[in-house]
Design a protein around this motif. Structure first.
Motif, PDB file in Angstrom:
ATOM      1  N   PRO A  11     -13.911   5.338  40.782  1.00  0.00           N
ATOM      2  CA  PRO A  11     -13.381   5.823  42.067  1.00  0.00           C
ATOM      3  C   PRO A  11     -14.255   5.455  43.265  1.00  0.00           C
ATOM      4  CG  PRO A  11     -14.496   7.611  40.961  1.00  0.00           C
ATOM      5  CD  PRO A  11     -14.545   6.414  40.026  1.00  0.00           C
ATOM      6  N   ASP A  67     -13.410  -1.153  41.550  1.00  0.00           N
ATOM      7  CA  ASP A  67     -13.055  -0.014  42.386  1.00  0.00           C
ATOM      8  C   ASP A  67     -11.557  -0.002  42.681  1.00  0.00           C
ATOM      9  OD1 ASP A  67     -15.639   1.103  42.802  1.00  0.00           O
ATOM     10  OD2 ASP A  67     -16.058  -0.379  44.360  1.00  0.00           O
ATOM     11  N   GLN A  69      -7.613   0.313  42.171  1.00  0.00           N
ATOM     12  CA  GLN A  69      -6.795   1.199  41.353  1.00  0.00           C
ATOM     13  C   GLN A  69      -5.346   0.737  41.374  1.00  0.00           C
ATOM     14  OE1 GLN A  69      -8.078   3.888  39.601  1.00  0.00           O
ATOM     15  NE2 GLN A  69     -10.031   3.058  40.245  1.00  0.00           N
ATOM     16  N   GLN A  75      -4.239   7.787  45.435  1.00  0.00           N
ATOM     17  CA  GLN A  75      -5.584   7.320  45.733  1.00  0.00           C
ATOM     18  C   GLN A  75      -6.476   8.428  46.282  1.00  0.00           C
ATOM     19  OE1 GLN A  75      -6.806   4.128  45.020  1.00  0.00           O
ATOM     20  NE2 GLN A  75      -4.926   4.189  43.863  1.00  0.00           N
ATOM     21  N   SER A  76      -6.947   9.269  45.429  1.00  0.00           N
ATOM     22  CA  SER A  76      -7.947  10.258  45.822  1.00  0.00           C
ATOM     23  C   SER A  76      -8.925  10.367  44.670  1.00  0.00           C
ATOM     24  CB  SER A  76      -7.305  11.611  46.113  1.00  0.00           C
ATOM     25  OG  SER A  76      -6.889  12.229  44.923  1.00  0.00           O
ATOM     26  N   GLU A  77     -10.175  10.636  45.010  1.00  0.00           N
ATOM     27  CA  GLU A  77     -11.188  10.705  43.961  1.00  0.00           C
ATOM     28  C   GLU A  77     -10.858  11.749  42.912  1.00  0.00           C
ATOM     29  OE1 GLU A  77     -15.287  10.582  44.912  1.00  0.00           O
ATOM     30  OE2 GLU A  77     -14.981   9.169  46.554  1.00  0.00           O
ATOM     31  N   ILE A  80      -8.629  10.256  40.170  1.00  0.00           N
ATOM     32  CA  ILE A  80      -9.178   9.209  39.316  1.00  0.00           C
ATOM     33  C   ILE A  80     -10.200   9.844  38.376  1.00  0.00           C
ATOM     34  CG2 ILE A  80     -10.390   7.014  39.272  1.00  0.00           C
ATOM     35  CD1 ILE A  80      -9.402   6.676  42.220  1.00  0.00           C
ATOM     36  N   LYS A  81      -9.826   9.968  37.125  1.00  0.00           N
ATOM     37  CA  LYS A  81     -10.711  10.569  36.130  1.00  0.00           C
ATOM     38  C   LYS A  81     -10.839   9.632  34.944  1.00  0.00           C
ATOM     39  CE  LYS A  81      -9.500  15.327  37.267  1.00  0.00           C
ATOM     40  NZ  LYS A  81     -10.432  15.459  38.320  1.00  0.00           N
TER      41      LYS A  81
END
Length: 145
Positions: A11, A67, A69, A75-77, A80-81
């Motif tokens: 992320p 980086d 995606q 698109q948010s941290e 993203i896991k």
């Protein structure tokens, strides 16, 4: 089949993660940023220094990351896991190597199984590193006393 190589999407911290992995594993690290790539025009200026492709190579080990995606993913941290049902499994070439990799890669992470001898006659360790990536290390001596 010639090879199967892991490709990790981070992320926005690919540079930090891949530099860490190189410090632990060694090898040659190549990183390409968005700026100057075919993706530059498709990305906001804030992403121009993000990594669109990184490749760490050491002998038979090839670890790649980005980086970038999938645009269908929010698109948010927080969205993203790391995947929890996949682990990077590494066969080590010596007892010294497994202990060194375990100490370095697990630093700042969470150890699920400390490095110890297992019933199959190998040294084994399992942990999640500081970036949320699961690892399994294994060393099987060729000849046991």
């Amino acid at each position: 089949m010639s090879s199967l190589n892991p490709y990790i999407n981070f992320p926005g911290n690919t540079r930090e993660a891949m530099t860490f992995y190189q410090s632990c594993i060694g090898g040659n690290l190549e990183m390409q940023v968005v700026a100057g790539s075919p993706f530059e025009g498709q990305c906001p200026p804030a992403m121009h220094q993000h990594i669109f492709h990184a490749k760490l190579t050491r002998e038979a080990i090839v670890l790649m990351a980005s980086d970038m995606q999938d645009p269908s993913v929010q698109q948010s941290e927080s969205a993203i896991k790391p995947v929890s049902n996949v682990a990077l499994s590494m066969d080590c070439s010596s007892e010294a190597e497994i202990w060194e990799l375990f100490q370095k890669l697990s630093d700042g992470g969470h150890v699920m199984h400390p490095c110890q001898e297992m019933f199959w006659g190998a040294l084994f360790a399992a942990f999640t590193d500081r970036f949320g990536i699961r690892w399994m290390l294994n060393f099987e001596p060729l000849a046991r006393s």
